[in-house]
Motif scaffolding. Structure first.
Motif, PDB file in Angstrom:
ATOM      1  N   ILE A 164       0.849  -1.201   0.000  1.00  0.00           N
ATOM      2  CA  ILE A 164       0.000   0.000   0.000  1.00  0.00           C
ATOM      3  C   ILE A 164       0.880   1.245   0.000  1.00  0.00           C
ATOM      4  O   ILE A 164       0.638   2.190  -0.753  1.00  0.00           O
ATOM      5  N   ALA A 165       1.918   1.236   0.823  1.00  0.00           N
ATOM      6  CA  ALA A 165       2.823   2.395   0.894  1.00  0.00           C
ATOM      7  C   ALA A 165       3.551   2.584  -0.434  1.00  0.00           C
ATOM      8  O   ALA A 165       3.659   3.718  -0.933  1.00  0.00           O
ATOM      9  N   ASP A 166       4.045   1.510  -1.018  1.00  0.00           N
ATOM     10  CA  ASP A 166       4.738   1.612  -2.311  1.00  0.00           C
ATOM     11  C   ASP A 166       3.813   2.166  -3.393  1.00  0.00           C
ATOM     12  O   ASP A 166       4.201   3.054  -4.168  1.00  0.00           O
ATOM     13  N   LEU A 167       2.600   1.641  -3.459  1.00  0.00           N
ATOM     14  CA  LEU A 167       1.631   2.129  -4.442  1.00  0.00           C
ATOM     15  C   LEU A 167       1.308   3.602  -4.210  1.00  0.00           C
ATOM     16  O   LEU A 167       1.182   4.377  -5.161  1.00  0.00           O
ATOM     17  N   SER A 168       1.196   3.983  -2.946  1.00  0.00           N
ATOM     18  CA  SER A 168       0.882   5.375  -2.604  1.00  0.00           C
ATOM     19  C   SER A 168       1.989   6.324  -3.042  1.00  0.00           C
ATOM     20  O   SER A 168       1.716   7.383  -3.619  1.00  0.00           O
ATOM     21  N   VAL A 169       3.233   5.955  -2.774  1.00  0.00           N
ATOM     22  CA  VAL A 169       4.366   6.791  -3.175  1.00  0.00           C
ATOM     23  C   VAL A 169       4.399   6.929  -4.698  1.00  0.00           C
ATOM     24  O   VAL A 169       4.613   8.022  -5.230  1.00  0.00           O
ATOM     25  N   ALA A 170       4.145   5.840  -5.405  1.00  0.00           N
ATOM     26  CA  ALA A 170       4.126   5.894  -6.861  1.00  0.00           C
ATOM     27  C   ALA A 170       3.013   6.796  -7.378  1.00  0.00           C
ATOM     28  O   ALA A 170       3.206   7.590  -8.302  1.00  0.00           O
ATOM     29  N   ARG A 171       1.827   6.691  -6.761  1.00  0.00           N
ATOM     30  CA  ARG A 171       0.700   7.545  -7.188  1.00  0.00           C
ATOM     31  C   ARG A 171       0.967   9.012  -6.869  1.00  0.00           C
ATOM     32  O   ARG A 171       0.631   9.895  -7.657  1.00  0.00           O
TER      33      ARG A 171
END
Length: 178
Positions: A164-171
């Motif tokens: 979730i954190a990785d996806l959030s940083v990418a978004r």
């Protein structure tokens, strides 16, 4: 880079969703990755709001406005210092998100979404929070998903926190490029 202070505009990430969606856990993971100032939205609630929710009574809009204003005020203070922020806040309705957007800088919403069963299961397992699981139906009923014109994104919570954190940083990086 996202973790660095911007000289032009600070970014203020509101980690939103109903109770049990993992707002605090995800916000902590993002704080660790990005190094941004972070605050727990529940800490801004006056004692009367906490007592009301603890007794199983949903808050009214009149209960929420001062709380939302305190969160927006904290964000504005950090923005004045040139800091990007992360704050947790249910931000269930568009009008609440509009209130949070009154702070200067660029406000982005991360909606942590999940199934009723997953959320209820998480709420019944936690013992350190004032929000009873009996309030989940009222929160789900009040929830207005992000509209197309609102800067933000939604991530399903049925995955590991690191993902979730990785996806959030990418978004966030994608939104910063827009």
């Amino acid at each position: 880079m996202l973790g660095e202070r911007s000289r032009v505009t600070s970014t203020h990430l509101v980690v939103m969703g109903v109770a049990g969606s993992g707002k605090s856990t995800v916000a902590a993971a993002l704080r660790d990755r990005l190094g941004w100032a972070a605050a727990e939205g529940d800490d801004f609630h006056p004692a009367a709001n906490v007592a009301k929710m603890s007794s199983g009574t949903p808050l009214t809009d009149d209960d929420r406005w001062p709380w939302l204003d305190l969160i927006a005020g904290w964000t504005a203070e950090r923005d004045a210092a040139g800091e990007s922020t992360i704050v947790t806040c249910s931000a269930l309705r568009r009008v609440y998100r509009d209130r949070l957007r009154t702070a200067p800088g660029r406000t982005v919403f991360l909606h942590l979404a999940g199934s009723r069963d997953l959320l209820a299961g998480r709420m019944t397992q936690r013992t350190d929070h004032f929000m009873p699981s009996s309030l989940l139906p009222s929160q789900l009923e009040a929830l207005e998903p992000l509209a197309a014109d609102e800067k933000g994104f939604s991530i399903d919570i049925d995955r590991p926190i690191a993902e979730i954190a990785d996806l959030s940083v990418a978004r966030l990086a994608h939104l910063a490029g827009e």
